[in-house]
Design an enzyme around this catalytic site. Structure first.
Site, short mmCIF file in Angstrom:
data_model
loop_
_atom_site.label_atom_id
_atom_site.label_comp_id
_atom_site.label_asym_id
_atom_site.label_seq_id
_atom_site.Cartn_x
_atom_site.Cartn_y
_atom_site.Cartn_z
N LYS A 83 0.87 -1.19 0.00
CA LYS A 83 0.00 0.00 0.00
C LYS A 83 0.90 1.23 0.00
O LYS A 83 1.82 1.34 0.82
CB LYS A 83 -0.83 -0.02 1.27
CG LYS A 83 -2.27 0.41 1.12
CD LYS A 83 -3.00 0.06 2.41
CE LYS A 83 -4.30 0.80 2.51
NZ LYS A 83 -4.94 0.59 3.81
C1 E4P Z 1 -8.41 1.03 3.99
O1 E4P Z 1 -7.50 0.63 3.33
C2 E4P Z 1 -8.29 2.11 4.96
O2 E4P Z 1 -7.19 1.84 5.76
C3 E4P Z 1 -9.52 2.25 5.81
O3 E4P Z 1 -10.65 1.87 5.08
C4 E4P Z 1 -9.65 3.62 6.42
O4 E4P Z 1 -10.86 3.71 7.10
P1 E4P Z 1 -11.20 4.91 8.12
O5 E4P Z 1 -11.42 6.16 7.32
O6 E4P Z 1 -12.42 4.45 8.83
O7 E4P Z 1 -9.99 5.03 9.02
#
Ligand code: E4P
Length: 217
Positions: A83
């Site tokens: 990522k």
């Molecule tokens: C996904 O890859 C993200 O890390 C996650 O969905 C972020 O979610 P949040 O906005 O609830 O922290």
């Protein structure tokens, strides 16, 4: 549509993975911090629990640093997806990873223009953050619709991974808007199974069945 779990809680993951409905996992630095465990150990354990893609996020902010971290993360297991943030440096790293055959999830996407660049860079997944856009006064789901149209117009292979999901309605709206996958917090994933009429209906059926005195087995 693929359903990923957004978690580093391996006990919760084991429990939900037993349903056979968890196609992959995403993590982020905040979730790693929440686990209180060494990142490489958590990612390795998660990769042993699910066969599908497991996103592990680089934390360097320059492309060279992301490449070094990403290669190390990718070596943990074949199903690791690196990522990287949707920044200019992140997209440079994405292009190199694509040429090296390392899968990427370009995260923190908040506009269709950013998603277009991610696809051009060769991202495997792009993660538009629906909930955080909603929090900001925008219609997060409109972004999924826009990205779907752009990717279809140009036959981009990058998969749209709806992220920052806050409710079952977000999951169904993302599915209707054409997201390829959604990454879902465990409490929202558990809520997907439920409907009050299912519970009420089952209670009635079981009560009527008990009155028959029968047994199927
Ligand atoms: C996904 O890859 C993200 O890390 C996650 O969905 C972020 O979610 P949040 O906005 O609830 O922290």
């Amino acid at each position: 549509m693929q359903l990923f779990l957004d978690t580093t809680d391996t006990a919760v993951l084991k429990d939900l993975a037993a349903t056979g409905l968890v196609d992959g996992v995403t993590t982020n630095p905040s979730l790693i911090a929440k686990s209180g465990r060494p990142m490489l150990e958590v990612i390795a354990e998660i990769c042993g629990l699910v066969e599908g893609p497991v996103s592990a996020e680089a934390v360097a902010t320059d492309a060279a640093g992301m490449l070094a971290e990403g290669r190390k993360l990718a070596a943990v297991a074949p199903n690791v997806v690196v990522k990287v943030p949707l920044t200019r440096e992140g997209l440079v790293a994405t292009g190199v990873f694509a040429r090296e055959g390392i899968q990427t999830n370009v995260t923190l996407c908040f506009s269709a223009a950013q998603a277009l660049l991610a696809a051009k860079a060769g991202a495997t997944y792009v993660s538009p953050f629906i909930g955080r856009l909603d929090d900001h006064g925008a219609q997060g789901m409109d972004l999924i619709t826009e990205i779907r149209a752009i990717y279809d117009n140009f036959d981009f292979d990058t998969e749209i991974l709806a992220a920052s999901i806050r409710s079952p309605a977000h999951v169904t709206s993302a599915a209707l808007a054409g997201a390829d996958c959604a990454t879902i917090p465990p409490d929202v994933f558990a809520a997907l199974f439920k409907h009050p009429l299912t519970e009420k209906g089952l209670e009635q059926f079981l009560s009527d069945w008990a009155k028959t005195g029968q047994s199927i087995l």
